[in-house]
Motif scaffolding. Structure first.
Motif, mmCIF file in Angstrom:
data_model
loop_
_atom_site.group_PDB
_atom_site.id
_atom_site.type_symbol
_atom_site.label_atom_id
_atom_site.label_comp_id
_atom_site.label_asym_id
_atom_site.label_seq_id
_atom_site.Cartn_x
_atom_site.Cartn_y
_atom_site.Cartn_z
ATOM 1 N N ASN A 24 -2.537 11.441 3.356
ATOM 2 C CA ASN A 24 -1.682 10.677 2.447
ATOM 3 C C ASN A 24 -1.614 9.201 2.846
ATOM 4 O O ASN A 24 -0.676 8.497 2.484
ATOM 5 C CB ASN A 24 -0.270 11.281 2.422
ATOM 6 C CG ASN A 24 0.447 11.005 1.114
ATOM 7 O OD1 ASN A 24 -0.189 10.760 0.085
ATOM 8 N ND2 ASN A 24 1.762 11.013 1.146
ATOM 9 N N GLY A 48 2.598 1.539 -3.293
ATOM 10 C CA GLY A 48 1.626 1.954 -4.309
ATOM 11 C C GLY A 48 1.434 3.453 -4.335
ATOM 12 O O GLY A 48 1.284 4.068 -5.398
ATOM 13 N N SER A 49 1.450 4.079 -3.146
ATOM 14 C CA SER A 49 1.342 5.537 -3.074
ATOM 15 C C SER A 49 2.531 6.185 -3.789
ATOM 16 O O SER A 49 2.374 7.172 -4.523
ATOM 17 C CB SER A 49 1.297 5.976 -1.613
ATOM 18 O OG SER A 49 1.167 7.381 -1.512
ATOM 19 N N TYR A 58 -5.641 6.887 -8.119
ATOM 20 C CA TYR A 58 -4.663 6.883 -7.029
ATOM 21 C C TYR A 58 -4.928 5.756 -6.028
ATOM 22 O O TYR A 58 -4.028 4.954 -5.744
ATOM 23 C CB TYR A 58 -4.634 8.246 -6.336
ATOM 24 C CG TYR A 58 -4.051 9.335 -7.221
ATOM 25 C CD1 TYR A 58 -2.675 9.468 -7.355
ATOM 26 C CD2 TYR A 58 -4.871 10.205 -7.926
ATOM 27 C CE1 TYR A 58 -2.122 10.459 -8.164
ATOM 28 C CE2 TYR A 58 -4.332 11.191 -8.747
ATOM 29 C CZ TYR A 58 -2.963 11.307 -8.869
ATOM 30 O OH TYR A 58 -2.431 12.272 -9.693
ATOM 31 N N PRO A 59 -6.133 5.666 -5.473
ATOM 32 C CA PRO A 59 -6.367 4.545 -4.554
ATOM 33 C C PRO A 59 -6.349 3.196 -5.273
ATOM 34 O O PRO A 59 -6.008 2.178 -4.660
ATOM 35 C CB PRO A 59 -7.747 4.847 -3.961
ATOM 36 C CG PRO A 59 -8.410 5.718 -4.964
ATOM 37 C CD PRO A 59 -7.310 6.563 -5.539
ATOM 38 N N ASN A 108 2.347 6.000 -7.646
ATOM 39 C CA ASN A 108 1.544 7.061 -8.264
ATOM 40 C C ASN A 108 2.414 8.261 -8.600
ATOM 41 O O ASN A 108 2.255 8.878 -9.665
ATOM 42 C CB ASN A 108 0.416 7.487 -7.314
ATOM 43 C CG ASN A 108 -0.790 6.575 -7.382
ATOM 44 O OD1 ASN A 108 -1.236 6.207 -8.463
ATOM 45 N ND2 ASN A 108 -1.315 6.213 -6.226
ATOM 46 N N LEU A 149 0.836 -1.205 0.000
ATOM 47 C CA LEU A 149 0.000 0.000 0.000
ATOM 48 C C LEU A 149 0.868 1.251 0.000
ATOM 49 O O LEU A 149 0.593 2.218 -0.734
ATOM 50 C CB LEU A 149 -0.925 0.002 1.218
ATOM 51 C CG LEU A 149 -2.062 -1.020 1.210
ATOM 52 C CD1 LEU A 149 -2.772 -1.033 2.551
ATOM 53 C CD2 LEU A 149 -3.062 -0.708 0.093
ATOM 54 N N ALA A 150 1.905 1.235 0.825
ATOM 55 C CA ALA A 150 2.811 2.392 0.891
ATOM 56 C C ALA A 150 3.579 2.557 -0.412
ATOM 57 O O ALA A 150 3.719 3.677 -0.934
ATOM 58 C CB ALA A 150 3.777 2.220 2.058
ATOM 59 N N GLU A 153 -2.776 2.094 -5.447
ATOM 60 C CA GLU A 153 -2.357 1.700 -4.096
ATOM 61 C C GLU A 153 -2.923 0.340 -3.721
ATOM 62 O O GLU A 153 -2.200 -0.531 -3.200
ATOM 63 C CB GLU A 153 -2.814 2.760 -3.096
ATOM 64 C CG GLU A 153 -2.101 4.097 -3.270
ATOM 65 C CD GLU A 153 -2.788 5.238 -2.552
ATOM 66 O OE1 GLU A 153 -2.205 6.343 -2.496
ATOM 67 O OE2 GLU A 153 -3.927 5.051 -2.056
ATOM 68 N N PRO A 177 -2.597 5.594 2.277
ATOM 69 C CA PRO A 177 -3.073 4.885 1.079
ATOM 70 C C PRO A 177 -4.526 4.403 1.196
ATOM 71 O O PRO A 177 -4.915 3.840 2.216
ATOM 72 C CB PRO A 177 -2.107 3.699 0.966
ATOM 73 C CG PRO A 177 -0.853 4.181 1.615
ATOM 74 C CD PRO A 177 -1.314 5.041 2.756
ATOM 75 N N THR A 236 -1.406 -2.534 -5.825
ATOM 76 C CA THR A 236 -0.035 -2.825 -5.402
ATOM 77 C C THR A 236 -0.045 -3.615 -4.099
ATOM 78 O O THR A 236 0.713 -4.581 -3.937
ATOM 79 C CB THR A 236 0.780 -1.532 -5.225
ATOM 80 O OG1 THR A 236 0.728 -0.759 -6.431
ATOM 81 C CG2 THR A 236 2.234 -1.847 -4.913
ATOM 82 N N GLY A 237 -0.904 -3.218 -3.156
ATOM 83 C CA GLY A 237 -1.024 -3.965 -1.913
ATOM 84 C C GLY A 237 -1.441 -5.394 -2.157
ATOM 85 O O GLY A 237 -0.877 -6.339 -1.586
#
Length: 275
Positions: free
Chosen positions: A52, A17-18, A76-77, A21, A14-15, A80, A54, A83-84
């Motif tokens: 900020n 993934g942010s 964006y989400p 972006n 998740l991190a 994230e 995710p 990716t998570g």
């Protein structure tokens, strides 16, 4: 044990993934991914730490900037979250080897292998997003991936006592570049040269795992890309001359090879009586 690794990998994903972006937006534009800090493109306010987180922050803010209420893309989400999820699946696939290891070297090798394929998952997502946006795969991401992949896979092979996998990794990388290079040379408009360079990275990873993964990973890219192209034509969203990014299908096909290459080839050999 695998569940613990998967949970940890999911949070990390998740991190990451942010950050992806940021990479997907700034790298094609030639901008630094470090500075300046992320800000709202509408009002210019720097994104606060609490805004900020995710996925969660986007949901809490209902997809809008806290200051100017400008709409924030759902992409964006999505990046994230995907990716998570990808990190969780990679951990579930590779983490059992850590528990099964019997020596310190094997444990270290299994952990490094997991890290190597988490890295591949991250660049797969970043490069796919960029290719969909601007129809290219930037050297700034592709070329360093050769070094990162080579270092991690070499360390894993040597610590795990399987140096022979480096030979198949080398052959896989070279063969993939040659194969895609021939296709690019014969029909330059069919794919970009960035695809050729990325093919070497994917071939290296696939070859490291084995011949079955390499064959299925390369073949699946064309099957998936072909099916998608035909679907677009049937839906009147494209024609035979429409340029469709091939990068995402290369990466997705590679992951099909990584996860299912061995059983697919084994099943095929059994079916034809050669198993």
């Amino acid at each position: 044990m695998s569940a613990a690794y998967a949970a940890l990998a999911g949070v990390l994903g998740l991190a990451i993934g942010s950050f992806l972006n940021v990479v997907a937006y700034r790298v094609p534009a030639g901008l630094s991914v470090v500075r300046p800090a992320s800000a709202c493109p509408g009002c210019g306010h720097e994104i606060r730490g609490k805004d900020n987180i995710p996925v969660f922050s986007w949901l809490v803010l209902r997809g809008r900037c806290r200051d100017c209420r400008m709409s924030i893309s759902a992409r964006y989400p999505f990046v994230e979250a995907i990716t998570g999820l990808a990190f969780v699946l990679v951990a579930l696939f590779f983490a059992p080897a850590i528990a099964a290891a019997t020596t310190g070297g094997e444990v270290a090798a299994a952990i490094i292998t997991l890290v190597a394929f988490l890295y591949l998952a991250a660049i797969s997502i970043a490069l796919s997003a960029i290719d969909l946006d601007v129809h290219r795969l930037p050297d700034a991401i592709v070329l360093p991936s050769y070094l990162v992949g080579a270092v991690l896979l070499t360390a894993s092979a040597l610590l795990g006592g399987t140096p022979e996998t480096l030979i198949t990794a080398l052959i896989g990388g070279v063969a993939s570049v040659v194969f895609y290079g021939v296709l690019w040379f014969v029909k330059p408009g069919g794919m970009g040269f960035g695809d050729v360079k990325a093919a070497g990275v994917l071939g290296m990873y696939l070859g490291y795992l084995g011949w079955a993964q390499l064959a299925v990973g390369v073949g699946a890219a064309f099957v998936l890309g072909g099916v998608f192209g035909v679907a677009l034509i049937i839906a009147n969203r494209a024609n035979r001359k429409t340029a469709v990014p091939f990068g995402p299908w290369m990466f997705l096909g590679a992951w099909v090879g990584i996860v299912a290459g061995a059983p697919v080839v084994a099943g095929y050999l059994d079916f034809v009586g050669l198993g």
